[in-house]
Design a protein around this motif. Structure first.
Motif, PDB file in Angstrom:
ATOM      1  N   ARG A  71      -8.831  -6.371  -1.623  1.00  0.00           N
ATOM      2  CA  ARG A  71     -10.161  -6.519  -2.222  1.00  0.00           C
ATOM      3  C   ARG A  71     -10.810  -7.871  -1.892  1.00  0.00           C
ATOM      4  O   ARG A  71     -11.997  -8.055  -2.120  1.00  0.00           O
ATOM      5  CB  ARG A  71     -10.087  -6.328  -3.738  1.00  0.00           C
ATOM      6  N   THR A  72     -10.019  -8.808  -1.370  1.00  0.00           N
ATOM      7  CA  THR A  72     -10.635 -10.067  -0.919  1.00  0.00           C
ATOM      8  C   THR A  72     -11.372  -9.864   0.403  1.00  0.00           C
ATOM      9  O   THR A  72     -12.209 -10.687   0.793  1.00  0.00           O
ATOM     10  CB  THR A  72      -9.567 -11.163  -0.728  1.00  0.00           C
ATOM     11  N   VAL A  73     -11.036  -8.778   1.110  1.00  0.00           N
ATOM     12  CA  VAL A  73     -11.692  -8.452   2.380  1.00  0.00           C
ATOM     13  C   VAL A  73     -12.899  -7.552   2.159  1.00  0.00           C
ATOM     14  O   VAL A  73     -13.935  -7.692   2.816  1.00  0.00           O
ATOM     15  CB  VAL A  73     -10.683  -7.791   3.345  1.00  0.00           C
ATOM     16  N   HIS A  74     -12.749  -6.605   1.231  1.00  0.00           N
ATOM     17  CA  HIS A  74     -13.849  -5.660   0.957  1.00  0.00           C
ATOM     18  C   HIS A  74     -13.911  -5.379  -0.525  1.00  0.00           C
ATOM     19  O   HIS A  74     -12.892  -5.067  -1.162  1.00  0.00           O
ATOM     20  CB  HIS A  74     -13.622  -4.351   1.720  1.00  0.00           C
ATOM     21  N   ALA A  75     -15.101  -5.471  -1.111  1.00  0.00           N
ATOM     22  CA  ALA A  75     -15.303  -5.194  -2.537  1.00  0.00           C
ATOM     23  C   ALA A  75     -15.468  -3.688  -2.725  1.00  0.00           C
ATOM     24  O   ALA A  75     -16.438  -3.101  -2.234  1.00  0.00           O
ATOM     25  CB  ALA A  75     -16.520  -5.937  -3.055  1.00  0.00           C
ATOM     26  N   PHE A  76     -14.541  -3.075  -3.439  1.00  0.00           N
ATOM     27  CA  PHE A  76     -14.596  -1.626  -3.638  1.00  0.00           C
ATOM     28  C   PHE A  76     -15.325  -1.247  -4.925  1.00  0.00           C
ATOM     29  O   PHE A  76     -15.639  -0.078  -5.129  1.00  0.00           O
ATOM     30  CB  PHE A  76     -13.180  -1.040  -3.679  1.00  0.00           C
TER      31      PHE A  76
ATOM     32  N   LEU B 210       4.407  -3.529  -5.778  1.00  0.00           N
ATOM     33  CA  LEU B 210       3.858  -3.885  -4.469  1.00  0.00           C
ATOM     34  C   LEU B 210       2.428  -3.362  -4.303  1.00  0.00           C
ATOM     35  O   LEU B 210       1.649  -3.938  -3.547  1.00  0.00           O
ATOM     36  CB  LEU B 210       4.755  -3.349  -3.343  1.00  0.00           C
ATOM     37  N   VAL B 211       2.091  -2.308  -5.037  1.00  0.00           N
ATOM     38  CA  VAL B 211       0.728  -1.778  -4.972  1.00  0.00           C
ATOM     39  C   VAL B 211      -0.273  -2.798  -5.511  1.00  0.00           C
ATOM     40  O   VAL B 211      -1.341  -3.010  -4.931  1.00  0.00           O
ATOM     41  CB  VAL B 211       0.622  -0.461  -5.772  1.00  0.00           C
ATOM     42  N   VAL B 212       0.067  -3.445  -6.628  1.00  0.00           N
ATOM     43  CA  VAL B 212      -0.864  -4.380  -7.268  1.00  0.00           C
ATOM     44  C   VAL B 212      -1.235  -5.552  -6.347  1.00  0.00           C
ATOM     45  O   VAL B 212      -2.426  -5.805  -6.124  1.00  0.00           O
ATOM     46  CB  VAL B 212      -0.288  -4.891  -8.609  1.00  0.00           C
TER      47      VAL B 212
ATOM     48  N   PHE C 171      -3.424  -8.122 -12.444  1.00  0.00           N
ATOM     49  CA  PHE C 171      -4.029  -7.257 -13.445  1.00  0.00           C
ATOM     50  C   PHE C 171      -5.050  -8.011 -14.305  1.00  0.00           C
ATOM     51  O   PHE C 171      -6.029  -7.435 -14.775  1.00  0.00           O
ATOM     52  CB  PHE C 171      -2.951  -6.677 -14.361  1.00  0.00           C
ATOM     53  N   LEU C 172      -4.800  -9.297 -14.532  1.00  0.00           N
ATOM     54  CA  LEU C 172      -5.664 -10.079 -15.411  1.00  0.00           C
ATOM     55  C   LEU C 172      -7.053 -10.304 -14.821  1.00  0.00           C
ATOM     56  O   LEU C 172      -7.978 -10.673 -15.541  1.00  0.00           O
ATOM     57  CB  LEU C 172      -5.006 -11.425 -15.728  1.00  0.00           C
ATOM     58  N   SER C 173      -7.196 -10.095 -13.515  1.00  0.00           N
ATOM     59  CA  SER C 173      -8.511 -10.271 -12.883  1.00  0.00           C
ATOM     60  C   SER C 173      -9.124  -8.943 -12.459  1.00  0.00           C
ATOM     61  O   SER C 173     -10.242  -8.911 -11.951  1.00  0.00           O
ATOM     62  CB  SER C 173      -8.391 -11.185 -11.652  1.00  0.00           C
ATOM     63  N   PHE C 174      -8.411  -7.843 -12.675  1.00  0.00           N
ATOM     64  CA  PHE C 174      -8.923  -6.532 -12.293  1.00  0.00           C
ATOM     65  C   PHE C 174      -9.889  -6.001 -13.343  1.00  0.00           C
ATOM     66  O   PHE C 174      -9.720  -6.233 -14.541  1.00  0.00           O
ATOM     67  CB  PHE C 174      -7.780  -5.519 -12.134  1.00  0.00           C
TER      68      PHE C 174
END
Length: 266
Positions: free
Chosen positions: A260-265, A251-253, A129-132
């Motif tokens: 998101r490391t694979v694709h930037a949304f 588990l969602v987080v 969460f701290l990097s979202f």
């Protein structure tokens, strides 16, 4: 459906929404403090589930200290220190066991294992969460909430065939599919409005987050059944405990953090 219980569930859910709302408005150090305190209280609830746990007071104190240290290291942009802190947590648990063993040769390492499991299960999973960004925080919280809500109502209204009765007797295939569909649609709508990528990418993301939400829910259900308890606590009217409310989010987080490391949304 018990109307009074349902009203309690709705009121509690609305009240809990104030926590992420506060963090979203201010972010920065406010987000860190809110997340650290929330993780600490949820962690204490997790430890209490294993009662009677020898030295539970010490375990709770160590859990709180290491929660703030782990999240603080990440917030300070020093993720490499998180591993060192977790190693320190192991040795704190080991020393706790050694002290107890010198006093009682029948002492076990169970309190230490519970301490470490709780740190992985809660603060380590939620530290993302701290990097979202604000949009990402809304996305993961919304995905978990919509998955749970849609599954609850569709399962209550139309669910008959149970999906995994040994783990969670009330959850049905209809509820599972209802949660999956709602999450995919909501995620796609949110993505088309605020994010990047094609609709099919958001649909796949929604499916992945919903599967994660359901598995997180099943895991906590199985854990409670193994410990012969109904709820993690009774602090939240209509919901049980904090852990009962965020079991799917846990588990969602990390699932979104990985994807998101694979694709930037955003």
């Amino acid at each position: 459906m018990d109307i009074s219980l349902h009203q309690k569930r709705v009121a509690t859910a609305v009240g809990l929404a104030a926590i992420p709302a506060l963090a979203l408005v201010f972010q920065g150090w406010v987000l860190f403090v809110v997340l650290a305190l929330f993780c600490t209280f949820t962690l204490w609830e997790f430890y209490d589930m294993f009662s009677p746990l020898p030295g539970v007071g010490t375990v709770k104190s160590l859990g709180a200290v290491f929660t703030f240290l782990l999240l603080g290291a990440y917030a300070a942009d020093a993720p490499q220190h998180m591993l060192m802190i977790f190693v320190a947590a192991f040795w704190a648990a080991a020393i706790l066991f050694l002290v107890r063993f010198t006093r009682d040769a029948t002492a076990s390492f169970k309190p230490g294992m519970v301490l470490l499991a709780g740190l992985v299960y809660i603060p380590l999973n939620l530290h993302f969460f701290l990097s979202f960004s604000r949009h990402e925080i809304l996305l993961v919280i919304g995905a978990a909430a919509i998955s749970d809500t849609a599954a609850f109502y569709s399962g209550t209204l139309w669910g008959k065939k149970k999906i995994w009765p040994k783990v969670s007797p009330k959850k049905s295939w209809v509820g599972s599919l209802g949660g999956l569909t709602a999450c995919m649609l909501a995620t796609t709508g949110f993505g088309m409005a605020f994010g990047l990528g094609a609709p099919w990418q958001w649909l796949l993301l929604g499916a992945a987050l919903n599967v994660a939400a359901q598995m997180g829910d099943f895991f906590e259900s199985a854990l409670k059944r193994s410990l012969h308890i109904k709820d993690s606590s009774s602090i939240l009217p209509g919901h049980g405990g904090l852990l009962d409310r965020i079991d799917s989010l846990l588990l969602v987080v990390p699932t979104y953090g990985l994807i998101r490391t694979v694709h930037a949304f955003f």
